[in-house]
Scaffold this active site. Structure first.
Site, PDB file in Angstrom:
ATOM      1  N   ASN A 119       1.048  -1.059  -0.179  1.00  0.00           N
ATOM      2  CA  ASN A 119       0.663   0.142   0.302  1.00  0.00           C
ATOM      3  C   ASN A 119       0.574   1.240   0.047  1.00  0.00           C
ATOM      4  O   ASN A 119       0.453   2.216  -0.642  1.00  0.00           O
ATOM      5  CB  ASN A 119      -1.563  -0.095   0.769  1.00  0.00           C
ATOM      6  CG  ASN A 119      -0.552  -0.464   2.288  1.00  0.00           C
ATOM      7  OD1 ASN A 119       0.837  -0.571   3.005  1.00  0.00           O
ATOM      8  ND2 ASN A 119      -0.952  -0.034   3.627  1.00  0.00           N
ATOM      9  N   GLU A 134       4.421  -5.012  11.822  1.00  0.00           N
ATOM     10  CA  GLU A 134       3.811  -4.132  12.019  1.00  0.00           C
ATOM     11  C   GLU A 134       2.234  -4.503  10.543  1.00  0.00           C
ATOM     12  O   GLU A 134       2.547  -4.664   9.721  1.00  0.00           O
ATOM     13  CB  GLU A 134       4.133  -2.319  11.044  1.00  0.00           C
ATOM     14  CG  GLU A 134       4.961  -1.923  11.655  1.00  0.00           C
ATOM     15  CD  GLU A 134       4.456  -1.343  12.882  1.00  0.00           C
ATOM     16  OE1 GLU A 134       3.303  -0.512  13.208  1.00  0.00           O
ATOM     17  OE2 GLU A 134       5.239  -0.707  13.715  1.00  0.00           O
ATOM     18  N   CYS A 172      -4.044   0.546   6.775  1.00  0.00           N
ATOM     19  CA  CYS A 172      -3.329  -0.356   7.735  1.00  0.00           C
ATOM     20  C   CYS A 172      -4.501   0.498   9.367  1.00  0.00           C
ATOM     21  O   CYS A 172      -5.258  -0.339   9.917  1.00  0.00           O
ATOM     22  CB  CYS A 172      -2.356  -1.212   8.238  1.00  0.00           C
ATOM     23  SG  CYS A 172      -0.944   0.727   9.156  1.00  0.00           S
ATOM     24  N   GLU A 210       7.493   1.183  15.303  1.00  0.00           N
ATOM     25  CA  GLU A 210       7.548   2.403  14.103  1.00  0.00           C
ATOM     26  C   GLU A 210       8.557   3.563  14.108  1.00  0.00           C
ATOM     27  O   GLU A 210       7.566   3.934  15.120  1.00  0.00           O
ATOM     28  CB  GLU A 210       7.868   1.716  12.416  1.00  0.00           C
ATOM     29  CG  GLU A 210       8.336   0.758  11.934  1.00  0.00           C
ATOM     30  CD  GLU A 210       7.497   0.026  10.421  1.00  0.00           C
ATOM     31  OE1 GLU A 210       7.177   0.947   9.656  1.00  0.00           O
ATOM     32  OE2 GLU A 210       8.779  -0.470   9.835  1.00  0.00           O
TER      33      GLU A 210
HETATM   34  P1  NAD Z   1       0.680 -10.154   3.114  1.00  0.00           P
HETATM   35  O1  NAD Z   1       1.511 -10.004   4.520  1.00  0.00           O
HETATM   36  O2  NAD Z   1       0.470 -10.530   1.959  1.00  0.00           O
HETATM   37  O3  NAD Z   1       1.970  -8.999   2.472  1.00  0.00           O
HETATM   38  C1  NAD Z   1       3.405  -8.914   3.237  1.00  0.00           C
HETATM   39  C2  NAD Z   1       4.693  -9.358   2.623  1.00  0.00           C
HETATM   40  O4  NAD Z   1       5.046 -10.471   3.284  1.00  0.00           O
HETATM   41  C3  NAD Z   1       4.646  -9.552   1.331  1.00  0.00           C
HETATM   42  O5  NAD Z   1       6.059  -9.002   0.836  1.00  0.00           O
HETATM   43  C4  NAD Z   1       4.772 -10.684   1.020  1.00  0.00           C
HETATM   44  O6  NAD Z   1       5.125 -11.583  -0.310  1.00  0.00           O
HETATM   45  C5  NAD Z   1       5.462 -11.577   2.469  1.00  0.00           C
HETATM   46  N1  NAD Z   1       4.944 -12.617   2.105  1.00  0.00           N
HETATM   47  C6  NAD Z   1       4.070 -12.730   2.382  1.00  0.00           C
HETATM   48  N2  NAD Z   1       4.318 -14.475   2.376  1.00  0.00           N
HETATM   49  C7  NAD Z   1       5.633 -14.294   3.197  1.00  0.00           C
HETATM   50  C8  NAD Z   1       5.443 -15.820   4.371  1.00  0.00           C
HETATM   51  N3  NAD Z   1       5.570 -16.700   4.865  1.00  0.00           N
HETATM   52  N4  NAD Z   1       6.891 -15.176   5.241  1.00  0.00           N
HETATM   53  C9  NAD Z   1       7.789 -14.342   4.407  1.00  0.00           C
HETATM   54  N5  NAD Z   1       6.826 -12.885   3.487  1.00  0.00           N
HETATM   55  C10 NAD Z   1       5.772 -12.960   3.325  1.00  0.00           C
HETATM   56  O7  NAD Z   1      -0.178  -8.522   3.133  1.00  0.00           O
HETATM   57  P2  NAD Z   1      -0.280  -7.598   2.500  1.00  0.00           P
HETATM   58  O8  NAD Z   1      -1.437  -7.880   1.659  1.00  0.00           O
HETATM   59  O9  NAD Z   1       0.926  -6.880   1.172  1.00  0.00           O
HETATM   60  O10 NAD Z   1      -0.617  -5.903   2.804  1.00  0.00           O
HETATM   61  C11 NAD Z   1      -2.183  -5.363   3.150  1.00  0.00           C
HETATM   62  C12 NAD Z   1      -2.179  -6.162   5.036  1.00  0.00           C
HETATM   63  O11 NAD Z   1      -0.702  -5.294   5.182  1.00  0.00           O
HETATM   64  C13 NAD Z   1      -3.120  -5.517   5.277  1.00  0.00           C
HETATM   65  O12 NAD Z   1      -3.382  -6.468   6.724  1.00  0.00           O
HETATM   66  C14 NAD Z   1      -2.392  -4.327   6.310  1.00  0.00           C
HETATM   67  O13 NAD Z   1      -3.224  -3.800   7.221  1.00  0.00           O
HETATM   68  C15 NAD Z   1      -1.111  -4.599   7.005  1.00  0.00           C
HETATM   69  N6  NAD Z   1      -0.208  -3.111   6.498  1.00  0.00           N
HETATM   70  C16 NAD Z   1       0.015  -2.516   8.230  1.00  0.00           C
HETATM   71  C17 NAD Z   1       0.643  -1.280   8.372  1.00  0.00           C
HETATM   72  C18 NAD Z   1       0.767  -1.330   9.758  1.00  0.00           C
HETATM   73  O14 NAD Z   1       1.987  -0.399   9.676  1.00  0.00           O
HETATM   74  N7  NAD Z   1       0.335  -1.825  10.600  1.00  0.00           N
HETATM   75  C19 NAD Z   1       1.202  -0.894   7.155  1.00  0.00           C
HETATM   76  C20 NAD Z   1       0.692  -1.024   6.244  1.00  0.00           C
HETATM   77  C21 NAD Z   1      -0.397  -2.714   6.225  1.00  0.00           C
END
Ligand code: NAD
Length: 487
Positions: free
Chosen positions: A151, A248, A282, A461
Site C-alpha cells: 500500500n 506492523e 492499516c 516504527e
Molecule cells: P501480506 O501479509 O500478504 O504480505 C506482506 C509481505 O509479506 C509481502 O512482501 C509478501 O510477499 C510477504 N510474505 C508473504 N508470505 C510470507 C511468508 N510466509 N514469509 C515471509 N514473507 C511473506 O500483506 P499485504 O497484502 O501485502 O498487505 C496488506 C496488509 O498489510 C493489511 O493487513 C494491512 O493492514 C497491513 N499493513 C499494516 C501496516 C502497519 O503499519 N501496521 C502498514 C501497511 C499495511
C-alpha cells in the site's frame, strides 16, 4: 511488445537471476502488465547475504555523523525526484497522484531525515559502582531483513531502512511482489548518495523469498509489514535463530464520535480514515461509532460529501481522489465483503458496488461505501477489509462504546471526536490501541512512534524507541581495584 525487466539489486548493481523465473506487475488502474520482475533464486539470495556482510563491516565502522551525512544526501535526492517517484508509486499501486505527490515520498524522506539526525545523538551510559564503573554501548545488530506490504511501497522501505541504517545495520529489503519498483529506486538513491555497496540490497519474490530471509541464520532482525496471518508465520520462522522482530500488521480501528463533537470535522476524519488510498491503509477507522444524538446529522453530511466530493478515475489525473485497488483479486474480495454486509442485514447508505470510471474503465475500482444499521457481530464490522468500506454504528454512552470498541483481537489505532478534553483523554486512555488520535485522524509524523496493541503488531516504527530497537546494548564493567577472590 516486450516488457521491461526489473532485476534484483545487490551490491550496488542489478544482478541477473539464474533460475529464469519472473512475474509481471500490473497497473491496477489499467489492468495492463507494465514490467516483469526476476524472482530471486537461492544463489542470488545467498549473494545478497554475502554482500550485506561486506556492507555491514564497512558501514558499522563509520561514525554516526558520517552515516548521517550519506543518509541526508539520500533524503535530498528523494525530495528532488519527488514527482518521478510519485508517478512510479501511482503506476504500481493505483493510488491517486494527488496523494503520492505530497505524502508517499515526503513522509518516507522525513523518516530517514529524522533518524539521520537522531543517530549521532544516541548516547551510551556510565555508572559508578564504588571504585569500579561500567558503561554501555549501543551497537548495531548486523544484517536486518525488511519485508514490505503493497500500500505504501516506497514509504515502507524508507520507514524500515531509515532507523536500521542510521543505527549502523545493513538491510536486505523484500518489497511486495505487487509493487517492487519503489524500493529499487531507493536502493539506487542510497548508492548515488555514497552509501557503501551491500548496505541496502533489494530482492524480489513472494512468500518463498520472504521465508528464505526470515529463516536465515545470518539475519538478526526482521521488520515486517503485512497481514496478521503472515506476521504469525514470519514470527515462527524468525524463531529459528531467535531473531528480533518488528511486526506492523492489520487493524479494525474504531472512531468514536461523541454528541459534543464538531460533526463536520468528524465526517472529514471518517472519510479520510476510510477512503484515503482507496481504503488500503492499516490504521483505517472502519468502525465508526456515532452517538445517537448526532447520528442523523453525521449521516446526512457523510452521504452528501461522499456522493459529491469523491472523484474516481485515472489516478494520474490530479483531480482524482479515489484510485484503483491493488489487484482484481483484492477488488473481488472487497466486493465479497460488501455482499456479505448486505446479506448479514446492514444497509448501504451509499456506494456498495464496483466502479468503471470513464478515464480508467479497466481499473479495479470500488465505490466509496458506507454501511448503516450495522451490528458488532457482522463480518464487515469484525474483519479487516482493506478497501473503501465504512461501517457506521450507533451508541448511547461512554462505557458501552469503550467496551464495544475494544471487543476485537486487533488494536492498531483509534480516534475520538469530542470538545470535552477530559472525556477525550479519559476514553483514549481506556482504548486498547497503539496509535490514537483526538480530534484528528491518520497523522503520522516521523517523531511519533506507531505500532499495534494485541494482534496488530509487535514493536514500533518511528520515534526514538525505534532507533533503539535496531541496536543491542553492550555493558562493559571496568575494575579499578584489586579483585577480591576466595581462590
Ligand atoms: P501480506 O501479509 O500478504 O504480505 C506482506 C509481505 O509479506 C509481502 O512482501 C509478501 O510477499 C510477504 N510474505 C508473504 N508470505 C510470507 C511468508 N510466509 N514469509 C515471509 N514473507 C511473506 O500483506 P499485504 O497484502 O501485502 O498487505 C496488506 C496488509 O498489510 C493489511 O493487513 C494491512 O493492514 C497491513 N499493513 C499494516 C501496516 C502497519 O503499519 N501496521 C502498514 C501497511 C499495511
Amino acid at each position: 511488445m516486450s516488457l521491461p525487466v526489473l532485476q534484483n539489486f545487490i551490491h550496488g548493481k542489478f544482478v541477473a537471476s539464474q533460475s529464469g523465473n519472473s512475474f509481471a506487475v500490473k497497473n491496477p488502474a489499467s489492468d495492463e502488465d507494465i514490467y516483469l520482475v526476476e524472482e530471486a533464486d537461492d544463489a542470488l539470495l545467498q549473494q545478497a547475504i554475502e554482500s550485506a556482510k561486506q556492507g555491514f563491516a564497512q558501514w558499522s565502522k563509520m561514525t554516526p555523523i558520517e552515516r548521517s551525512r550519506i543518509l541526508l544526501k539520500a533524503v535530498a535526492l528523494l525530495r528532488e525526484r519527488n514527482d518521478e517517484l510519485a508517478r512510479i508509486e501511482v503506476q504500481d499501486t493505483g493510488k491517486p497522484i494527488q496523494e503520492a505527490d505530497c505524502v508517499d515520498i515526503e513522509t518516507g524522506a522525513d523518516v530517514i531525515e529524522y533518524f539521520a539526525g537522531l543517530a549521532p545523538a544516541q548516547l551510551g551510559s556510565q555508572q559508578a559502582v564504588g571504585e569500579d564503573f561500567f558503561y554501555t554501548r549501543r551497537e548495531p545488530l548486523g544484517i536486518c531483513a525488511g519485508i514490505g506490504a503493497w500500500n505504501y511501497p516506497l514509504q515502507i522501505a524508507c520507514w524500515k531502512s531509515g532507523p536500521a541504517l542510521a543505527a549502523g545495520n545493513a538491510m536486505i529489503f523484500k518489497p511486495s511482489e505487487e509493487t517492487p519498483m519503489g524500493a529499487i529506486k531507493l536502493a539506487q538513491i542510497f548508492i548515488e548518495a555514497g552509501m557503501p555497496k551491500g548496505v541496502f540490497n533489494v530482492v524480489h519474490g513472494a512468500a518463498r523469498v520472504g521465508q528464505w530471509l526470515t529463516t536465515h541464520n545470518d539475519i538478526e532482525k526482521v521488520s515486517f509489514t503485512g497481514e496478521v496471518g503472515t506476521g504469525k508465520k514470519v514470527m515462527q520462522s524468525a524463531s529459528t535463530n531467535l531473531k528480533e522482530v518488528t511486526m506492523e500488521l492489520g487493524g479494525k480501528s474504531p472512531l468514536i464520535v461523541f454528541d459534543d463533537a464538531d460533526v463536520s470535522q468528524a465526517v472529514s476524519a471518517a472519510m479520510l480514515g476510510n477512503f484515503y488510498t482507496q481504503g488500503e491503509i492499516c490504521t483505517n477507522c472502519t468502525r465508526v461509532y456515532v452517538h445517537r444524538d448526532v447520528y442523523v446529522a453525521f449521516l446526512d453530511e457523510l452521504k452528501t460529501r461522499t456522493e459529491n466530493n469523491v472523484i474516481a478515475g485515472d489516478p494520474l489525473d490530479p483531480k482524482v481522489n479515489l484510485g484503483a485497488l491493488i489487484s482484481k483479486k483484492h477488488q473481488q474480495l472487497v466486493l465479497e465483503y460488501i455482499e456479505k454486509g448486505k446479506l448479514e442485514g446492514a444497509n448501504v447508505l451509499t456506494g456498495g458496488h464496483a466502479l468503471s470510471p470513464e478515464s480508467a474503465p479497466n481499473g479495479y475500482f470500488v465505490a466509496p461505501t458506507v454501511f448503516i444499521d450495522c451490528t458488532d457481530d457482522m463480518s464487515i464490522v469484525k474483519e479487516e477489509i482493506f478497501g473503501p468500506v465504512m461501517s457506521v454504528l450507533v451508541f448511547d454512552n461512554e462505557d458501552e462504546v469503550i467496551k464495544r470498541a475494544n471487543n476485537t483481537e486487533l488494536g492498531l489505532a483509534a480516534g475520538v471526536f469530542s470538545r470535552d478534553i477530559q472525556r477525550a483523554h479519559r476514553v483514549i486512555h481506556q482504548l486498547q490501541a497503539g496509535i490514537c488520535w483526538i480530534n484528528a485522524y491518520g497523522n503520522s509524523p516521523a517523531e511519533m512512534p506507531v505500532g499495534g496493541y494485541k494482534q496488530s503488531g509487535v514493536g514500533r516504527e518511528n520515534g526514538v524507541e525505534t532507533l533503539n530497537s535496531y541496536t543491542q546494548t553492550k555493558s562493559v564493567y571496568v575494575g579499578m581495584s584489586q579483585i577480591e577472590s576466595p581462590f
